[in-house]
Scaffold this motif. Structure first.
Motif, PDB file in Angstrom:
ATOM      1  N   ASP A 135       0.824  -1.205   0.000  1.00  0.00           N
ATOM      2  CA  ASP A 135       0.000   0.000   0.000  1.00  0.00           C
ATOM      3  C   ASP A 135       0.861   1.260   0.000  1.00  0.00           C
ATOM      4  OD1 ASP A 135       0.808   0.582   2.624  1.00  0.00           O
ATOM      5  OD2 ASP A 135      -1.030  -0.192   3.541  1.00  0.00           O
ATOM      6  N   ASP A 136       0.218   2.418   0.051  1.00  0.00           N
ATOM      7  CA  ASP A 136       0.910   3.703  -0.065  1.00  0.00           C
ATOM      8  C   ASP A 136       1.844   3.967   1.107  1.00  0.00           C
ATOM      9  OD1 ASP A 136      -0.654   4.066  -2.334  1.00  0.00           O
ATOM     10  OD2 ASP A 136      -2.232   5.111  -1.228  1.00  0.00           O
ATOM     11  N   ARG A 137       1.643   3.292   2.215  1.00  0.00           N
ATOM     12  CA  ARG A 137       2.477   3.492   3.403  1.00  0.00           C
ATOM     13  C   ARG A 137       3.582   2.449   3.521  1.00  0.00           C
ATOM     14  NH1 ARG A 137      -2.688   4.295   7.479  1.00  0.00           N
ATOM     15  NH2 ARG A 137      -3.542   6.177   6.479  1.00  0.00           N
ATOM     16  N   GLY A 138       3.646   1.544   2.556  1.00  0.00           N
ATOM     17  CA  GLY A 138       4.670   0.503   2.593  1.00  0.00           C
ATOM     18  C   GLY A 138       4.265  -0.749   3.315  1.00  0.00           C
ATOM     19  N   ASN A 139       3.018  -0.799   3.806  1.00  0.00           N
ATOM     20  CA  ASN A 139       2.528  -2.038   4.418  1.00  0.00           C
ATOM     21  C   ASN A 139       2.354  -3.104   3.342  1.00  0.00           C
ATOM     22  OD1 ASN A 139       2.185  -0.886   7.054  1.00  0.00           O
ATOM     23  ND2 ASN A 139       0.291   0.064   6.335  1.00  0.00           N
ATOM     24  N   ASP A 194       3.228  -4.637   8.863  1.00  0.00           N
ATOM     25  CA  ASP A 194       3.447  -3.194   8.988  1.00  0.00           C
ATOM     26  C   ASP A 194       4.910  -2.833   9.214  1.00  0.00           C
ATOM     27  OD1 ASP A 194       3.935  -3.987  11.580  1.00  0.00           O
ATOM     28  OD2 ASP A 194       2.263  -2.873  12.469  1.00  0.00           O
ATOM     29  N   GLY A 250      -5.563   5.209   1.237  1.00  0.00           N
ATOM     30  CA  GLY A 250      -5.141   4.605   2.490  1.00  0.00           C
ATOM     31  C   GLY A 250      -5.829   3.308   2.827  1.00  0.00           C
TER      32      GLY A 250
END
Length: 302
Positions: free
Chosen positions: A121-125, A144, A173
């Motif tokens: 995802d956009d947060r690197g998860n 995560d 998100g």
């Protein structure tokens, strides 16, 4: 080895014409049943097999990694690369990370078997889709950076369970999950977007810039709007599609288990080829535009 093919469509995209190659155990594959394909940032192809580990192909040689090397399971059903360049494998018994030197099995709070879905995802998860869990809702696993957590999506249960076959980041998100249903997950909260028998076997999902979704399922390909209320727009093409890949020009390759390979454009153009192979879910377009297909019993096609 050449694969017998037959043109059965009407459109004629240039990229549909070329020479098919077949790779088998004689070439270095460890298994003739292919479950996943992924090209990493260095242009190396990773091939997940049904029960013989994962195979690395650098364009010259095949190298196999199995349980003896540290892979957690014999069947490798999903492959992805994180933002740091490490490779991740969703297997029939868990998740394994490869940093280029060694393999590490990731500890998960419960025993899990994974299927074909994975994404960043956009947060690197990192996200992985779980195989059906009898009597329990559909679920995904999120890494995560510190721990792996199983998150249930939807609330419905049934004796056979529900699998997650496809995952994509929704750009806001959240995560869209497709399989035996279609779900949207934001944080730890999930909602089922459509309770409709026609969306029961979702195999792939692709997101457009306007928020609409291209849904590839066993009965055909359709477009849906992602809004406050989920709305199906229109059916693009019918068929029993088990896998798909998007090209840089926003056209799509679709495969059916009986050997039909379809190239479609969203403008309605369509080109079909039939090849003599039992095709399976994996479809990959590499960095120079080659089409890679996994088969169930006939190795790897390019």
């Amino acid at each position: 080895m050449a694969i017998l093919e037959e043109h059965v469509g009407d459109g004629r995209p240039t990229e549909a014409f070329g020479i098919w190659e077949q790779f088998t155990i004689r070439d270095g594959l460890s298994d003739m049943k292919i479950e996943s394909l992924f090209e990493d940032s260095a242009g190396v192809m990773w091939i997940g097999t049904h029960d013989r580990g994962v195979v690395r192909y650098d364009g010259y040689e095949f190298e196999t990694f199995s349980r003896g090397d540290g892979i957690g399971g014999d069947g490798v059903f999903s492959i992805l690369q994180d933002l740091e360049g490490d490779m991740w494998f969703g297997t029939n018994t868990g998740i394994t990370r490869y940093d280029g030197n060694s393999f590490e099995q990731i500890e998960i709070e419960q025993e899990c078997s994974f299927l074909w879905a994975s994404c960043v995802d956009d947060r690197g998860n990192l996200w992985f889709g779980l195989e059906r869990r009898p009597g329990r809702p559909a679920a995904v696993c999120r890494w995560d950076g510190k721990r792996a957590e199983v998150i249930e999506v939807g609330e419905r249960t049934r004796r056979e369970g529900f699998s997650v076959h496809a995952l994509i980041a929704d750009g806001e998100g959240g995560i869209l999950c497709g399989g035996h249903g279609l779900y949207q997950l934001s944080g730890d909260r999930s909602s089922e977007l459509a309770i409709d028998s026609s969306l029961y076997d979702v195999m792939e999902l692709f997101l457009f810039g306007d928020g609409s979704i291209l849904i590839v399922q066993l009965t055909g390909v359709l477009v849906a709007k992602q809004r406050e209320t989920f709305e199906l727009e229109h059916l693009i093409v019918t068929g029993r599609f088990c896998g798909a890949a998007r090209c840089p020009d926003n056209t799509y390759w679709l495969v059916e288990t009986d050997g039909i390979v379809t190239h479609i454009g969203l403008d309605g153009s369509r080109f079909v080829r039939r090849i003599s192979a039992n095709l399976w879910r994996p479809v990959c377009i590499d960095h120079i535009g080659r089409l890679w297909l996994g088969t169930y019993g006939m190795g790897l096609l390019c």
